[in-house]
Design a protein around this motif. Structure first.
Motif, PDB file in Angstrom:
ATOM      1  N   CYS A  33       0.865  -1.057  -0.155  1.00  0.00           N
ATOM      2  CA  CYS A  33       0.093  -0.027   0.076  1.00  0.00           C
ATOM      3  C   CYS A  33       0.750   1.123   0.130  1.00  0.00           C
ATOM      4  CB  CYS A  33      -0.851   0.003   1.099  1.00  0.00           C
ATOM      5  SG  CYS A  33      -1.894   1.405   1.295  1.00  0.00           S
ATOM      6  N   HIS A  34       0.574   2.232  -1.156  1.00  0.00           N
ATOM      7  CA  HIS A  34       1.317   3.457  -1.031  1.00  0.00           C
ATOM      8  C   HIS A  34       1.287   4.291   0.045  1.00  0.00           C
ATOM      9  CE1 HIS A  34       2.591   2.635  -4.846  1.00  0.00           C
ATOM     10  NE2 HIS A  34       1.458   2.863  -5.579  1.00  0.00           N
ATOM     11  N   VAL A  35       0.148   4.086   1.001  1.00  0.00           N
ATOM     12  CA  VAL A  35      -0.172   4.991   2.075  1.00  0.00           C
ATOM     13  C   VAL A  35       0.247   4.323   3.349  1.00  0.00           C
ATOM     14  CG1 VAL A  35      -1.972   6.044   3.623  1.00  0.00           C
ATOM     15  CG2 VAL A  35      -2.359   5.880   0.968  1.00  0.00           C
ATOM     16  N   CYS A  36       0.046   3.109   4.007  1.00  0.00           N
ATOM     17  CA  CYS A  36       0.477   2.671   4.936  1.00  0.00           C
ATOM     18  C   CYS A  36       1.387   1.323   4.814  1.00  0.00           C
ATOM     19  CB  CYS A  36      -0.915   2.214   5.771  1.00  0.00           C
ATOM     20  SG  CYS A  36      -1.639   0.721   5.017  1.00  0.00           S
ATOM     21  N   GLY A  37       1.815   1.098   3.638  1.00  0.00           N
ATOM     22  CA  GLY A  37       2.759   0.082   3.668  1.00  0.00           C
ATOM     23  C   GLY A  37       2.366  -1.221   3.921  1.00  0.00           C
ATOM     24  N   ALA A  38       1.128  -1.603   4.156  1.00  0.00           N
ATOM     25  CA  ALA A  38       0.435  -3.025   4.338  1.00  0.00           C
ATOM     26  C   ALA A  38       0.647  -3.827   2.982  1.00  0.00           C
ATOM     27  CB  ALA A  38      -1.085  -2.883   4.628  1.00  0.00           C
ATOM     28  N   ARG A  39       0.863  -5.060   2.995  1.00  0.00           N
ATOM     29  CA  ARG A  39       1.108  -5.876   1.915  1.00  0.00           C
ATOM     30  C   ARG A  39      -0.513  -6.337   1.174  1.00  0.00           C
ATOM     31  NH1 ARG A  39       4.884  -9.165   1.348  1.00  0.00           N
ATOM     32  NH2 ARG A  39       5.983  -7.433   2.030  1.00  0.00           N
ATOM     33  N   LEU A  40      -0.398  -5.614   0.201  1.00  0.00           N
ATOM     34  CA  LEU A  40      -1.553  -5.683  -0.836  1.00  0.00           C
ATOM     35  C   LEU A  40      -1.641  -7.055  -1.947  1.00  0.00           C
ATOM     36  CD1 LEU A  40      -2.289  -2.268  -2.108  1.00  0.00           C
ATOM     37  CD2 LEU A  40      -3.269  -3.379  -0.178  1.00  0.00           C
ATOM     38  N   ALA A  41      -0.423  -7.568  -2.061  1.00  0.00           N
ATOM     39  CA  ALA A  41      -0.313  -8.612  -2.987  1.00  0.00           C
ATOM     40  C   ALA A  41       0.993  -9.329  -3.128  1.00  0.00           C
ATOM     41  CB  ALA A  41      -0.745  -8.454  -4.403  1.00  0.00           C
ATOM     42  N   ASP A  42       0.918 -10.602  -3.136  1.00  0.00           N
ATOM     43  CA  ASP A  42       2.102 -11.610  -3.264  1.00  0.00           C
ATOM     44  C   ASP A  42       2.201 -12.339  -4.637  1.00  0.00           C
ATOM     45  OD1 ASP A  42       3.409 -11.092  -0.891  1.00  0.00           O
ATOM     46  OD2 ASP A  42       1.857 -12.162   0.250  1.00  0.00           O
ATOM     47  N   PRO A  43       3.058 -12.200  -5.138  1.00  0.00           N
ATOM     48  CA  PRO A  43       3.219 -13.270  -6.520  1.00  0.00           C
ATOM     49  C   PRO A  43       3.235 -14.455  -6.066  1.00  0.00           C
ATOM     50  CG  PRO A  43       5.359 -12.262  -5.668  1.00  0.00           C
ATOM     51  CD  PRO A  43       4.226 -11.996  -5.013  1.00  0.00           C
ATOM     52  N   THR A  44       2.277 -15.475  -6.687  1.00  0.00           N
ATOM     53  CA  THR A  44       2.021 -16.904  -6.246  1.00  0.00           C
ATOM     54  C   THR A  44       1.731 -17.633  -7.425  1.00  0.00           C
ATOM     55  OG1 THR A  44       1.181 -16.382  -4.114  1.00  0.00           O
ATOM     56  CG2 THR A  44       0.673 -18.506  -4.785  1.00  0.00           C
ATOM     57  N   GLY A  45       3.007 -18.104  -8.102  1.00  0.00           N
ATOM     58  CA  GLY A  45       2.430 -19.207  -9.368  1.00  0.00           C
ATOM     59  C   GLY A  45       2.157 -18.290 -10.477  1.00  0.00           C
ATOM     60  N   GLY A  46       2.680 -16.916 -10.760  1.00  0.00           N
ATOM     61  CA  GLY A  46       2.274 -16.175 -11.715  1.00  0.00           C
ATOM     62  C   GLY A  46       0.741 -15.478 -11.542  1.00  0.00           C
ATOM     63  N   PHE A  47       0.067 -15.844 -10.429  1.00  0.00           N
ATOM     64  CA  PHE A  47      -1.144 -14.913 -10.179  1.00  0.00           C
ATOM     65  C   PHE A  47      -0.673 -14.265  -8.705  1.00  0.00           C
ATOM     66  CE2 PHE A  47      -2.489 -18.383 -12.762  1.00  0.00           C
ATOM     67  CZ  PHE A  47      -3.426 -17.842 -13.692  1.00  0.00           C
ATOM     68  N   SER A  48      -1.433 -13.192  -8.705  1.00  0.00           N
ATOM     69  CA  SER A  48      -1.542 -12.448  -7.548  1.00  0.00           C
ATOM     70  C   SER A  48      -2.352 -12.967  -6.546  1.00  0.00           C
ATOM     71  CB  SER A  48      -2.080 -11.125  -7.834  1.00  0.00           C
ATOM     72  OG  SER A  48      -1.354 -10.085  -8.789  1.00  0.00           O
ATOM     73  N   SER A  49      -1.806 -13.102  -5.496  1.00  0.00           N
ATOM     74  CA  SER A  49      -2.523 -13.480  -4.169  1.00  0.00           C
ATOM     75  C   SER A  49      -2.815 -12.040  -3.414  1.00  0.00           C
ATOM     76  CB  SER A  49      -1.761 -14.316  -3.237  1.00  0.00           C
ATOM     77  OG  SER A  49      -2.373 -14.553  -2.129  1.00  0.00           O
ATOM     78  N   LEU A  50      -3.977 -11.846  -3.994  1.00  0.00           N
ATOM     79  CA  LEU A  50      -4.408 -10.546  -3.431  1.00  0.00           C
ATOM     80  C   LEU A  50      -4.765 -10.317  -1.780  1.00  0.00           C
ATOM     81  CD1 LEU A  50      -6.368  -9.289  -6.526  1.00  0.00           C
ATOM     82  CD2 LEU A  50      -4.054  -8.075  -5.759  1.00  0.00           C
ATOM     83  N   LYS A  51      -4.350  -9.332  -1.114  1.00  0.00           N
ATOM     84  CA  LYS A  51      -5.016  -9.324   0.382  1.00  0.00           C
ATOM     85  C   LYS A  51      -5.897  -8.507   0.349  1.00  0.00           C
ATOM     86  CE  LYS A  51      -0.900 -11.654   1.336  1.00  0.00           C
ATOM     87  NZ  LYS A  51      -1.065 -13.246   1.482  1.00  0.00           N
ATOM     88  N   GLY A  52      -6.194  -7.426  -0.374  1.00  0.00           N
ATOM     89  CA  GLY A  52      -7.300  -6.559  -0.112  1.00  0.00           C
ATOM     90  C   GLY A  52      -8.410  -6.914  -0.865  1.00  0.00           C
ATOM     91  N   GLU A  53      -9.746  -6.301  -0.904  1.00  0.00           N
ATOM     92  CA  GLU A  53     -10.713  -6.237  -1.560  1.00  0.00           C
ATOM     93  C   GLU A  53     -10.537  -5.832  -2.965  1.00  0.00           C
ATOM     94  OE1 GLU A  53     -15.350  -4.749  -1.552  1.00  0.00           O
ATOM     95  OE2 GLU A  53     -13.874  -4.252  -0.083  1.00  0.00           O
ATOM     96  N   ILE A  54     -10.791  -6.496  -3.970  1.00  0.00           N
ATOM     97  CA  ILE A  54     -10.861  -6.127  -5.247  1.00  0.00           C
ATOM     98  C   ILE A  54     -12.183  -5.095  -5.518  1.00  0.00           C
ATOM     99  CG2 ILE A  54     -11.196  -6.537  -7.900  1.00  0.00           C
ATOM    100  CD1 ILE A  54      -9.698  -8.876  -7.231  1.00  0.00           C
ATOM    101  N   VAL A  55     -11.820  -3.845  -5.813  1.00  0.00           N
ATOM    102  CA  VAL A  55     -12.965  -2.804  -5.791  1.00  0.00           C
ATOM    103  C   VAL A  55     -13.528  -3.058  -7.283  1.00  0.00           C
ATOM    104  CG1 VAL A  55     -13.674  -0.435  -5.670  1.00  0.00           C
ATOM    105  CG2 VAL A  55     -11.976  -1.486  -4.291  1.00  0.00           C
TER     106      VAL A  55
END
Ligand SMILES: [Zn+2]
Length: 59
Positions: A33-55
């Motif tokens: 996250c640009h604001v608070c630095g929390a992890r938003l996504a990790d690369p997992t086998g070519g796909f994003s493992s998204l931590k946040g909600e997809i808006v």
């Protein structure tokens, strides 16, 4: 023959601060996250493992 490239973006909402940030649906590095630095996504086998909600998906 060119390989199919899935280059669309998604807007992800940070669970911690509510910041909405556009990122690749597929990432090769971690996305924070640009604001608070929390992890938003990790690369997992070519796909994003998204931590946040997809808006929304972005073309
Ligand atoms: Zn945040």
């Amino acid at each position: 023959m060119s390989p199919k490239i899935e280059s669309h973006f998604v807007k992800v909402k940070c669970n911690d601060c509510g910041n909405e940030q556009i990122t690749f649906y597929r990432v090769s590095t971690t996305v924070d996250c640009h604001v608070c630095g929390a992890r938003l996504a990790d690369p997992t086998g070519g796909f994003s493992s998204l931590k946040g909600e997809i808006v929304e998906e972005v073309e």
